[in-house]
Design a protein around this motif. Structure first.
Motif, PDB file in Angstrom:
ATOM      1  N   TYR A 146      -2.006  -1.240 -11.289  1.00  0.00           N
ATOM      2  CA  TYR A 146      -3.226  -1.120 -10.493  1.00  0.00           C
ATOM      3  C   TYR A 146      -4.044   0.080 -10.971  1.00  0.00           C
ATOM      4  O   TYR A 146      -5.266   0.010 -11.099  1.00  0.00           O
ATOM      5  CB  TYR A 146      -2.832  -0.966  -9.026  1.00  0.00           C
TER       6      TYR A 146
ATOM      7  N   LEU B 298      -0.964   2.454  -1.718  1.00  0.00           N
ATOM      8  CA  LEU B 298      -1.188   1.048  -2.056  1.00  0.00           C
ATOM      9  C   LEU B 298      -0.277   0.118  -1.270  1.00  0.00           C
ATOM     10  O   LEU B 298       0.678  -0.436  -1.805  1.00  0.00           O
ATOM     11  CB  LEU B 298      -0.966   0.869  -3.559  1.00  0.00           C
ATOM     12  N   PRO B 299      -0.569  -0.036   0.034  1.00  0.00           N
ATOM     13  CA  PRO B 299       0.247  -1.000   0.769  1.00  0.00           C
ATOM     14  C   PRO B 299      -0.038  -2.425   0.297  1.00  0.00           C
ATOM     15  O   PRO B 299      -1.140  -2.710  -0.180  1.00  0.00           O
ATOM     16  CB  PRO B 299      -0.220  -0.817   2.217  1.00  0.00           C
ATOM     17  N   LYS B 300       0.955  -3.274   0.403  1.00  0.00           N
ATOM     18  CA  LYS B 300       0.769  -4.679   0.039  1.00  0.00           C
ATOM     19  C   LYS B 300      -0.315  -5.319   0.891  1.00  0.00           C
ATOM     20  O   LYS B 300      -0.469  -4.980   2.051  1.00  0.00           O
ATOM     21  CB  LYS B 300       2.071  -5.442   0.276  1.00  0.00           C
TER      22      LYS B 300
ATOM     23  N   GLY C 274       1.134  -4.343  -4.367  1.00  0.00           N
ATOM     24  CA  GLY C 274       1.540  -2.969  -4.106  1.00  0.00           C
ATOM     25  C   GLY C 274       2.138  -2.235  -5.294  1.00  0.00           C
ATOM     26  O   GLY C 274       2.780  -1.209  -5.121  1.00  0.00           O
ATOM     27  N   GLU C 275       1.906  -2.748  -6.518  1.00  0.00           N
ATOM     28  CA  GLU C 275       2.445  -2.055  -7.697  1.00  0.00           C
ATOM     29  C   GLU C 275       1.423  -1.057  -8.212  1.00  0.00           C
ATOM     30  O   GLU C 275       0.349  -1.434  -8.675  1.00  0.00           O
ATOM     31  CB  GLU C 275       2.794  -3.077  -8.777  1.00  0.00           C
TER      32      GLU C 275
END
Lengths: 215, 175
Positions: B12, A16-18, B7-8
Protein backbone atom coordinates in the motif's frame (compact mmCIF):
# COMPACT_ATOMS: atom_id res chain seq x y z
CA UNK A 1 7.89 19.57 0.43
CA UNK A 2 8.12 16.13 -0.99
CA UNK A 3 9.67 14.91 2.25
CA UNK A 4 6.48 15.95 4.01
CA UNK A 5 4.50 13.92 1.51
CA UNK A 6 6.70 10.92 2.22
CA UNK A 7 5.98 11.33 5.92
CA UNK A 8 2.31 11.51 5.15
CA UNK A 9 2.41 8.33 3.07
CA UNK A 10 4.32 6.66 5.87
CA UNK A 11 1.75 7.55 8.51
CA UNK A 12 -1.20 6.73 6.25
CA UNK A 13 0.06 3.26 5.49
CA UNK A 14 0.90 2.74 9.17
CA UNK A 15 -2.77 3.13 10.02
CA UNK A 16 -4.44 0.64 7.74
CA UNK A 17 -7.43 -1.25 9.06
CA UNK A 18 -9.00 -3.73 6.68
CA UNK A 19 -11.92 -2.50 4.63
CA UNK A 20 -14.99 -4.69 4.71
CA UNK A 21 -16.28 -5.72 1.27
CA UNK A 22 -19.24 -3.71 -0.02
CA UNK A 23 -18.63 -1.10 2.65
CA UNK A 24 -20.08 1.66 0.45
CA UNK A 25 -23.32 -0.20 -0.26
CA UNK A 26 -23.68 -0.95 3.43
CA UNK A 27 -23.27 2.67 4.35
CA UNK A 28 -25.96 3.71 1.87
CA UNK A 29 -28.23 0.97 3.25
CA UNK A 30 -27.57 2.17 6.79
CA UNK A 31 -28.34 5.80 5.93
CA UNK A 32 -31.56 4.83 4.17
CA UNK A 33 -32.60 2.53 7.03
CA UNK A 34 -32.09 5.20 9.65
CA UNK A 35 -33.94 7.73 7.52
CA UNK A 36 -36.61 5.13 6.77
CA UNK A 37 -37.19 4.48 10.46
CA UNK A 38 -37.73 8.20 10.99
CA UNK A 39 -40.04 8.34 7.96
CA UNK A 40 -42.08 5.42 9.27
CA UNK A 41 -42.43 7.03 12.70
CA UNK A 42 -43.53 10.25 11.02
CA UNK A 43 -46.14 8.41 8.96
CA UNK A 44 -47.45 6.47 12.00
CA UNK A 45 -47.65 9.50 14.25
CA UNK A 46 -48.92 12.03 11.73
CA UNK A 47 -51.05 10.30 9.09
CA UNK A 48 -51.66 6.90 10.70
CA UNK A 49 -51.97 3.74 8.58
CA UNK A 50 -55.23 3.56 6.67
CA UNK A 51 -57.89 2.01 8.93
CA UNK A 52 -58.73 -0.70 6.39
CA UNK A 53 -55.12 -1.74 5.93
CA UNK A 54 -55.87 -5.41 6.68
CA UNK A 55 -58.32 -5.60 3.76
CA UNK A 56 -56.25 -3.31 1.55
CA UNK A 57 -53.25 -5.63 1.54
CA UNK A 58 -55.47 -8.19 -0.21
CA UNK A 59 -56.05 -5.86 -3.14
CA UNK A 60 -53.73 -5.57 -6.15
CA UNK A 61 -54.04 -1.77 -6.08
CA UNK A 62 -52.32 -1.55 -2.72
CA UNK A 63 -49.40 -3.59 -4.00
CA UNK A 64 -49.26 -1.64 -7.21
CA UNK A 65 -48.87 1.60 -5.26
CA UNK A 66 -46.42 0.13 -2.80
CA UNK A 67 -44.55 -1.80 -5.47
CA UNK A 68 -44.22 1.13 -7.87
CA UNK A 69 -42.80 3.38 -5.18
CA UNK A 70 -40.59 0.77 -3.52
CA UNK A 71 -39.20 -0.57 -6.81
CA UNK A 72 -38.30 2.91 -8.01
CA UNK A 73 -36.70 3.71 -4.67
CA UNK A 74 -34.68 0.50 -4.50
CA UNK A 75 -33.40 0.78 -8.06
CA UNK A 76 -32.35 4.36 -7.41
CA UNK A 77 -30.65 3.23 -4.18
CA UNK A 78 -28.48 1.02 -6.38
CA UNK A 79 -27.74 3.93 -8.71
CA UNK A 80 -26.94 6.11 -5.69
CA UNK A 81 -24.43 3.58 -4.41
CA UNK A 82 -22.64 3.79 -7.74
CA UNK A 83 -22.70 7.58 -7.77
CA UNK A 84 -21.27 7.67 -4.25
CA UNK A 85 -17.98 6.50 -5.73
CA UNK A 86 -15.43 8.39 -7.82
CA UNK A 87 -15.42 7.84 -11.58
CA UNK A 88 -18.87 6.29 -11.41
CA UNK A 89 -21.39 6.19 -14.20
CA UNK A 90 -25.06 5.73 -13.42
CA UNK A 91 -25.07 2.66 -15.67
CA UNK A 92 -27.98 0.71 -17.13
CA UNK A 93 -29.59 0.67 -13.70
CA UNK A 94 -30.54 4.32 -14.22
CA UNK A 95 -32.50 3.34 -17.31
CA UNK A 96 -34.15 0.49 -15.44
CA UNK A 97 -35.37 3.03 -12.87
CA UNK A 98 -38.02 4.32 -15.30
CA UNK A 99 -39.43 0.81 -15.87
CA UNK A 100 -41.81 0.85 -12.88
CA UNK A 101 -43.10 4.21 -14.02
CA UNK A 102 -43.57 2.94 -17.57
CA UNK A 103 -45.67 0.03 -16.28
CA UNK A 104 -47.79 2.28 -14.08
CA UNK A 105 -48.21 4.86 -16.83
CA UNK A 106 -49.42 2.22 -19.28
CA UNK A 107 -51.93 0.89 -16.76
CA UNK A 108 -53.05 4.43 -16.00
CA UNK A 109 -53.70 5.20 -19.65
CA UNK A 110 -55.56 1.90 -20.07
CA UNK A 111 -57.74 2.63 -17.09
CA UNK A 112 -58.36 6.19 -18.15
CA UNK A 113 -59.57 5.44 -21.69
CA UNK A 114 -61.92 2.76 -20.37
CA UNK A 115 -63.55 5.17 -17.95
CA UNK A 116 -66.65 7.12 -18.98
CA UNK A 117 -65.84 10.82 -19.44
CA UNK A 118 -67.89 12.00 -16.48
CA UNK A 119 -65.87 9.82 -14.08
CA UNK A 120 -62.46 10.68 -15.52
CA UNK A 121 -61.92 13.75 -13.42
CA UNK A 122 -62.42 11.83 -10.19
CA UNK A 123 -60.06 9.14 -11.47
CA UNK A 124 -57.28 11.66 -11.98
CA UNK A 125 -57.83 13.77 -8.90
CA UNK A 126 -58.96 11.25 -6.29
CA UNK A 127 -59.73 13.00 -3.03
CA UNK A 128 -56.22 13.81 -1.86
CA UNK A 129 -54.36 14.96 -4.96
CA UNK A 130 -53.53 18.36 -3.47
CA UNK A 131 -52.05 16.73 -0.37
CA UNK A 132 -50.40 13.63 -1.78
CA UNK A 133 -47.19 15.11 -3.27
CA UNK A 134 -46.60 17.28 -0.23
CA UNK A 135 -47.05 14.36 2.12
CA UNK A 136 -44.63 12.26 0.11
CA UNK A 137 -42.18 15.15 0.23
CA UNK A 138 -42.51 15.37 4.02
CA UNK A 139 -42.33 11.64 4.65
CA UNK A 140 -39.40 11.18 2.27
CA UNK A 141 -37.42 14.06 3.78
CA UNK A 142 -35.80 12.03 6.61
CA UNK A 143 -34.74 9.46 4.03
CA UNK A 144 -33.16 12.15 1.91
CA UNK A 145 -31.27 13.30 4.99
CA UNK A 146 -30.12 9.73 5.61
CA UNK A 147 -29.05 9.34 1.99
CA UNK A 148 -27.08 12.60 2.03
CA UNK A 149 -25.38 11.61 5.26
CA UNK A 150 -24.38 8.27 3.76
CA UNK A 151 -23.14 9.66 0.46
CA UNK A 152 -21.14 12.55 1.86
CA UNK A 153 -19.18 10.03 3.92
CA UNK A 154 -18.24 8.24 0.71
CA UNK A 155 -16.76 10.03 -2.29
CA UNK A 156 -19.28 11.30 -4.85
CA UNK A 157 -17.69 13.27 -7.67
CA UNK A 158 -20.85 14.18 -9.59
CA UNK A 159 -22.71 15.95 -6.84
CA UNK A 160 -25.71 17.31 -8.74
CA UNK A 161 -26.51 13.94 -10.24
CA UNK A 162 -25.96 12.20 -6.91
CA UNK A 163 -28.29 14.73 -5.26
CA UNK A 164 -31.06 14.16 -7.80
CA UNK A 165 -30.76 10.40 -7.47
CA UNK A 166 -30.65 10.58 -3.66
CA UNK A 167 -33.84 12.63 -3.77
CA UNK A 168 -35.52 10.25 -6.21
CA UNK A 169 -34.52 7.29 -4.08
CA UNK A 170 -35.87 8.94 -0.91
CA UNK A 171 -38.99 9.87 -2.87
CA UNK A 172 -39.63 6.30 -3.97
CA UNK A 173 -39.03 4.76 -0.57
CA UNK A 174 -40.89 7.58 1.17
CA UNK A 175 -43.86 7.12 -1.16
CA UNK A 176 -43.85 3.40 -0.36
CA UNK A 177 -44.21 4.28 3.32
CA UNK A 178 -46.89 6.80 2.47
CA UNK A 179 -48.79 4.09 0.54
CA UNK A 180 -49.53 2.46 3.90
CA UNK A 181 -51.47 5.56 4.93
CA UNK A 182 -53.00 6.47 1.56
CA UNK A 183 -56.33 5.02 0.45
CA UNK A 184 -56.47 6.20 -3.13
CA UNK A 185 -57.31 3.42 -5.56
CA UNK A 186 -56.72 4.58 -9.11
CA UNK A 187 -53.75 3.95 -11.37
CA UNK A 188 -53.96 7.39 -13.01
CA UNK A 189 -53.82 9.00 -9.56
CA UNK A 190 -50.75 6.97 -8.77
CA UNK A 191 -49.05 7.77 -12.06
CA UNK A 192 -49.54 11.49 -11.61
CA UNK A 193 -49.46 12.41 -7.94
CA UNK A 194 -47.07 9.82 -6.55
CA UNK A 195 -44.69 10.56 -9.38
CA UNK A 196 -44.97 14.27 -8.69
CA UNK A 197 -44.15 13.71 -5.01
CA UNK A 198 -41.08 11.66 -5.92
CA UNK A 199 -39.96 14.29 -8.39
CA UNK A 200 -40.36 16.98 -5.74
CA UNK A 201 -37.91 15.07 -3.55
CA UNK A 202 -35.55 14.54 -6.48
CA UNK A 203 -35.47 18.29 -7.08
CA UNK A 204 -34.94 18.88 -3.35
CA UNK A 205 -32.04 16.44 -3.48
CA UNK A 206 -30.56 18.29 -6.43
CA UNK A 207 -30.86 21.59 -4.59
CA UNK A 208 -29.29 20.03 -1.50
CA UNK A 209 -26.40 18.47 -3.41
CA UNK A 210 -23.99 21.02 -1.93
CA UNK A 211 -24.44 19.20 1.36
CA UNK A 212 -22.73 16.21 -0.22
CA UNK A 213 -19.44 18.03 -0.61
CA UNK A 214 -16.65 16.25 1.18
CA UNK A 215 -13.04 17.08 2.02
CA UNK B 1 -4.85 -1.27 -3.87
CA UNK B 2 -6.29 -4.67 -3.19
CA UNK B 3 -3.50 -5.28 -0.71
CA UNK B 4 -4.26 -1.91 0.81
CA UNK B 5 -7.91 -2.82 1.28
CA UNK B 6 -6.81 -6.03 2.95
CA UNK B 7 -4.66 -4.06 5.36
CA UNK B 8 -1.18 -4.84 4.00
CA UNK B 9 0.96 -1.82 4.72
CA UNK B 10 4.02 -2.34 2.52
CA UNK B 11 2.42 -2.76 -0.93
CA UNK B 12 0.00 0.00 0.00
CA UNK B 13 2.87 2.36 0.83
CA UNK B 14 4.44 1.62 -2.55
CA UNK B 15 1.15 2.31 -4.26
CA UNK B 16 0.77 5.68 -2.54
CA UNK B 17 4.34 6.51 -3.46
CA UNK B 18 3.76 5.82 -7.13
CA UNK B 19 0.45 7.60 -7.01
CA UNK B 20 2.03 10.71 -5.50
CA UNK B 21 4.32 10.85 -8.56
CA UNK B 22 1.37 10.62 -10.92
CA UNK B 23 -0.54 13.23 -8.96
CA UNK B 24 2.39 15.62 -9.05
CA UNK B 25 2.27 15.36 -12.83
CA UNK B 26 -1.47 15.79 -12.86
CA UNK B 27 -1.48 18.93 -10.73
CA UNK B 28 1.69 20.42 -12.21
CA UNK B 29 -0.21 21.30 -15.37
CA UNK B 30 -3.61 22.05 -13.87
CA UNK B 31 -2.92 23.66 -10.55
CA UNK B 32 -4.48 27.14 -10.35
CA UNK B 33 -2.02 29.98 -9.65
CA UNK B 34 -1.44 30.59 -5.97
CA UNK B 35 -2.28 27.05 -4.94
CA UNK B 36 0.53 24.79 -3.87
CA UNK B 37 0.36 21.69 -6.06
CA UNK B 38 2.00 19.63 -3.32
CA UNK B 39 -0.86 20.52 -0.96
CA UNK B 40 -3.28 19.11 -3.48
CA UNK B 41 -1.16 16.00 -3.86
CA UNK B 42 -1.30 15.50 -0.11
CA UNK B 43 -5.00 16.21 0.14
CA UNK B 44 -5.66 13.72 -2.61
CA UNK B 45 -3.52 11.06 -0.94
CA UNK B 46 -5.44 11.56 2.29
CA UNK B 47 -8.74 11.30 0.41
CA UNK B 48 -7.60 8.17 -1.40
CA UNK B 49 -6.74 6.71 1.97
CA UNK B 50 -9.81 7.72 3.96
CA UNK B 51 -12.24 6.97 1.11
CA UNK B 52 -10.59 3.76 -0.05
CA UNK B 53 -13.81 1.86 0.69
CA UNK B 54 -15.28 3.47 -2.44
CA UNK B 55 -12.80 1.70 -4.69
CA UNK B 56 -14.47 -1.20 -6.48
CA UNK B 57 -12.45 -4.34 -6.97
CA UNK B 58 -11.84 -4.71 -10.69
CA UNK B 59 -12.24 -1.03 -11.45
CA UNK B 60 -9.15 0.63 -13.00
CA UNK B 61 -7.32 2.13 -10.05
CA UNK B 62 -6.01 5.15 -11.90
CA UNK B 63 -9.46 6.14 -13.18
CA UNK B 64 -10.71 6.05 -9.62
CA UNK B 65 -7.76 7.98 -8.21
CA UNK B 66 -7.85 10.60 -10.98
CA UNK B 67 -11.54 11.16 -10.36
CA UNK B 68 -10.66 12.02 -6.77
CA UNK B 69 -7.82 14.24 -7.99
CA UNK B 70 -10.21 16.08 -10.31
CA UNK B 71 -12.71 16.50 -7.52
CA UNK B 72 -9.99 17.93 -5.27
CA UNK B 73 -8.92 20.30 -8.03
CA UNK B 74 -12.47 21.55 -8.54
CA UNK B 75 -12.85 21.84 -4.79
CA UNK B 76 -9.71 23.98 -4.60
CA UNK B 77 -10.94 26.23 -7.42
CA UNK B 78 -14.30 26.54 -5.74
CA UNK B 79 -12.89 27.56 -2.42
CA UNK B 80 -10.40 29.90 -3.98
CA UNK B 81 -6.73 29.87 -3.26
CA UNK B 82 -6.89 31.81 0.01
CA UNK B 83 -9.13 29.24 1.62
CA UNK B 84 -6.94 26.40 0.61
CA UNK B 85 -3.74 27.89 1.90
CA UNK B 86 -4.75 29.90 4.89
CA UNK B 87 -5.26 27.46 7.73
CA UNK B 88 -2.02 25.52 7.61
CA UNK B 89 0.03 28.58 6.75
CA UNK B 90 -1.34 30.71 9.50
CA UNK B 91 -0.71 27.97 11.98
CA UNK B 92 2.81 27.56 10.61
CA UNK B 93 3.49 31.28 10.82
CA UNK B 94 2.87 31.19 14.55
CA UNK B 95 5.74 28.80 14.90
CA UNK B 96 8.20 30.76 12.75
CA UNK B 97 11.52 31.47 14.48
CA UNK B 98 11.41 34.71 16.52
CA UNK B 99 14.25 36.39 14.60
CA UNK B 100 11.92 36.62 11.60
CA UNK B 101 9.62 38.87 13.55
CA UNK B 102 10.00 42.15 15.43
CA UNK B 103 10.32 42.19 19.23
CA UNK B 104 6.83 43.45 20.12
CA UNK B 105 5.28 41.34 17.46
CA UNK B 106 7.15 38.34 18.79
CA UNK B 107 5.82 38.94 22.28
CA UNK B 108 2.31 39.23 20.94
CA UNK B 109 2.69 36.12 18.85
CA UNK B 110 4.02 34.24 21.88
CA UNK B 111 0.99 35.30 23.87
CA UNK B 112 -1.36 34.35 21.05
CA UNK B 113 0.40 31.06 20.74
CA UNK B 114 -0.15 30.20 24.39
CA UNK B 115 -3.80 31.16 24.17
CA UNK B 116 -4.31 29.21 20.98
CA UNK B 117 -2.51 26.12 22.27
CA UNK B 118 -4.62 26.14 25.41
CA UNK B 119 -7.53 25.01 23.26
CA UNK B 120 -5.83 21.75 22.38
CA UNK B 121 -5.89 18.59 24.43
CA UNK B 122 -2.98 18.16 26.84
CA UNK B 123 -1.08 15.63 24.77
CA UNK B 124 -1.13 17.36 21.40
CA UNK B 125 -0.27 20.64 23.12
CA UNK B 126 2.82 19.05 24.61
CA UNK B 127 3.75 17.43 21.30
CA UNK B 128 3.37 20.59 19.26
CA UNK B 129 5.40 22.52 21.83
CA UNK B 130 8.19 19.93 21.71
CA UNK B 131 8.29 19.44 17.97
CA UNK B 132 7.48 22.88 16.66
CA UNK B 133 8.84 25.20 19.36
CA UNK B 134 11.51 23.43 21.36
CA UNK B 135 12.68 21.85 18.14
CA UNK B 136 12.90 18.22 19.14
CA UNK B 137 12.96 15.77 16.25
CA UNK B 138 9.97 13.55 15.80
CA UNK B 139 12.00 10.64 17.14
CA UNK B 140 13.05 12.49 20.28
CA UNK B 141 9.49 13.55 20.94
CA UNK B 142 8.29 10.02 20.34
CA UNK B 143 10.77 8.66 22.89
CA UNK B 144 9.90 11.36 25.39
CA UNK B 145 6.18 10.61 25.23
CA UNK B 146 6.46 6.89 24.74
CA UNK B 147 4.69 6.99 21.38
CA UNK B 148 5.60 5.75 17.94
CA UNK B 149 7.03 8.27 15.49
CA UNK B 150 4.09 8.08 13.15
CA UNK B 151 1.69 8.58 16.04
CA UNK B 152 3.60 11.78 16.92
CA UNK B 153 3.38 12.99 13.32
CA UNK B 154 -0.30 12.28 13.12
CA UNK B 155 -0.99 13.97 16.46
CA UNK B 156 0.97 17.09 15.48
CA UNK B 157 -0.69 17.18 12.08
CA UNK B 158 -4.14 16.86 13.60
CA UNK B 159 -3.39 19.46 16.24
CA UNK B 160 -2.27 21.96 13.61
CA UNK B 161 -5.24 21.14 11.46
CA UNK B 162 -7.59 21.67 14.39
CA UNK B 163 -6.00 25.05 15.01
CA UNK B 164 -6.16 25.90 11.35
CA UNK B 165 -9.81 24.95 11.25
CA UNK B 166 -10.53 27.03 14.32
CA UNK B 167 -8.55 30.13 13.50
CA UNK B 168 -8.37 29.94 9.72
CA UNK B 169 -11.87 31.38 9.76
CA UNK B 170 -12.79 30.68 6.18
CA UNK B 171 -12.89 26.95 6.71
CA UNK B 172 -15.22 27.02 9.65
CA UNK B 173 -18.73 25.94 8.91
CA UNK B 174 -17.96 24.40 5.57
CA UNK B 175 -17.78 20.97 6.96
Amino acid sequence: MSAKTDDLIQSLSADLPKVAPRAAARRVALGLSLGGAASAVLMLAWLHPRPDLAQAVMTPMFWMKFGYAAATGLILAGVLTRLAKPAARPGVLATVAVAPFAVVALMAVGRFVQTPPEAQHALLMGHSSMLCPWRILAIGAPMLAGAIWAVRGLAPTRLMLAGLVAGGCAGGLGAAIYAIACNETSAPFLAIWYTLGMMALAVTGGLASRLMRWR
Amino acid sequence: MLAGLAGEAEPYRRLLNELSGLLRGFYARRCPPGVDAEDLVQETLIAVHTRRATYDVGQPFTAWAYAIARYKLIDALRRGRAHLRAPQEEADALFAPPELRGGAEAAMAARDLERVLADLPERSRALIRDVKITGLSTREAAEKHGMTESAVKVAVHRGLKALGGKYGGSDVGED
